[in-house]
Design an enzyme around this catalytic site. Sequence first.
Site, PDB file in Angstrom:
ATOM      1  N   PHE A 196       0.795  -1.222   0.000  1.00  0.00           N
ATOM      2  CA  PHE A 196       0.000   0.000   0.000  1.00  0.00           C
ATOM      3  C   PHE A 196       0.833   1.281   0.000  1.00  0.00           C
ATOM      4  CE2 PHE A 196      -2.225  -3.449   2.185  1.00  0.00           C
ATOM      5  CZ  PHE A 196      -3.279  -3.624   1.306  1.00  0.00           C
ATOM      6  N   LYS A 197       2.144   1.164  -0.178  1.00  0.00           N
ATOM      7  CA  LYS A 197       2.994   2.345  -0.186  1.00  0.00           C
ATOM      8  C   LYS A 197       3.124   2.913  -1.607  1.00  0.00           C
ATOM      9  CE  LYS A 197       3.723   2.184   4.233  1.00  0.00           C
ATOM     10  NZ  LYS A 197       2.989   0.980   4.618  1.00  0.00           N
ATOM     11  N   HIS A 198       3.861   4.030  -1.732  1.00  0.00           N
ATOM     12  CA  HIS A 198       4.019   4.672  -3.039  1.00  0.00           C
ATOM     13  C   HIS A 198       4.556   3.691  -4.084  1.00  0.00           C
ATOM     14  CE1 HIS A 198       4.199   8.197  -0.303  1.00  0.00           C
ATOM     15  NE2 HIS A 198       3.766   8.904  -1.332  1.00  0.00           N
TER      16      HIS A 198
END
Length: 412
Positions: A196-198
């Site tokens: 769910f990170k960049h």
Amino acid sequence: MNPTLALHGGPKAVTAPRPERHRWGAEELSRLTAMVGQKSLFYANGPQCADLAAEFRQTCPAKWLMPTSSGTAALHVAVAALQLPPGSEIITSPITDMGSVIGILYQQLVPVFADIHPHTYNLDPQDVRRRITSKTRAIMPVHLTGNPSDMEAIMTIAREHDLFVIEDCAQAWGALYRGKPVGSWGHLACFSFNEFKHVSCGDGGIVMTNDERFGPTLAKWADKFYDRNSAADARNPTSLAPNYRMSEPQAAVAAGQLTKLPAIIADHVRLGSRLLAQLETRALPGVSLPAIDPRDRHSFWFCLLRLDLARFRCTRDEFAAALVAEGAAATPGYIPRPVYRYPLFQNHDFFAGFWPLREAGLTTMDYRRVSCPVTEAVLADSISLAINPGLTDEIMDQTAAAVAKVTHHFAR
């Protein structure tokens, strides 16, 4: 715009189509294809891990780094590298993921929670000062939502009290503090490749440092304290360390993702900045926007707004539900409660119902008595708005319109 809420039968404010987002493509596939042809998928001397290191250094200058199996693992490695005696205290934020504190607890250290600034949502340096004791050895600022922490203030405190600083950059890929990348200010820094990170390879992380006291040991702390550079004496550990290695398939995807990081961050910054600009142009009584220092770059992992609930005829959750009905990608709050309010902290149940540090008299910390009023207020009155490259400028404009519509409907 029709002022009738979508909840009550009115038209939705957000009607623009959401393009299907596919995060992985040719860059990752070419590296995975090369990886399949390798004789080994082990990290040591692996070309994919080497490429990942090279790509990472394009983002953040790091003399030493170690790819890990998760961002949590990276933070544990960073904490272990400090080699602090049991009972030492590390000050960190109470509005973060459990991954920030797991390594602290496993190293038999004590997380100390300092309160946050009400609008940056990062550690309040003044409260950090108040929490320092004779046992404090480090500070772990969390660059929440991609907004850089006040690193000048934190590093000043660290110098004054001879403390180490570990930057938790899991949510802040591409963020800049005073023009320098987050992660380049403290003694160590950690990043996450979580789904769910960049940028993501499903799960993974990196720990980095430019400090010669810790750099040569980073790989050991992530690899059972084995010395892979010593063919004759590789398996002769002198300290206890877990296995947090990243494999070559993970590294191939992560390296491919990092080749796209500038474009990904540019999208996040453009969309987040546009959303805030649109919100600022509207009269939004009772809605507070995040505070961003104009000298910094917020990389907008998401956008967190606050509501002055005394000025609304609804609860925070009702406000969020109305936004969702309007078609906005909104959720109430962030985490459900401060980390110190989680059951394992309230019960001091860290190791099979025990906390050896307390029982040995190495700490008197009682998390049932910890209070961070600003953190508790933020988590009770905030709204999260999604920001990612799968959205569009039109969606951001319409999301701002949805916030305005809901605000005016419920305003007292």
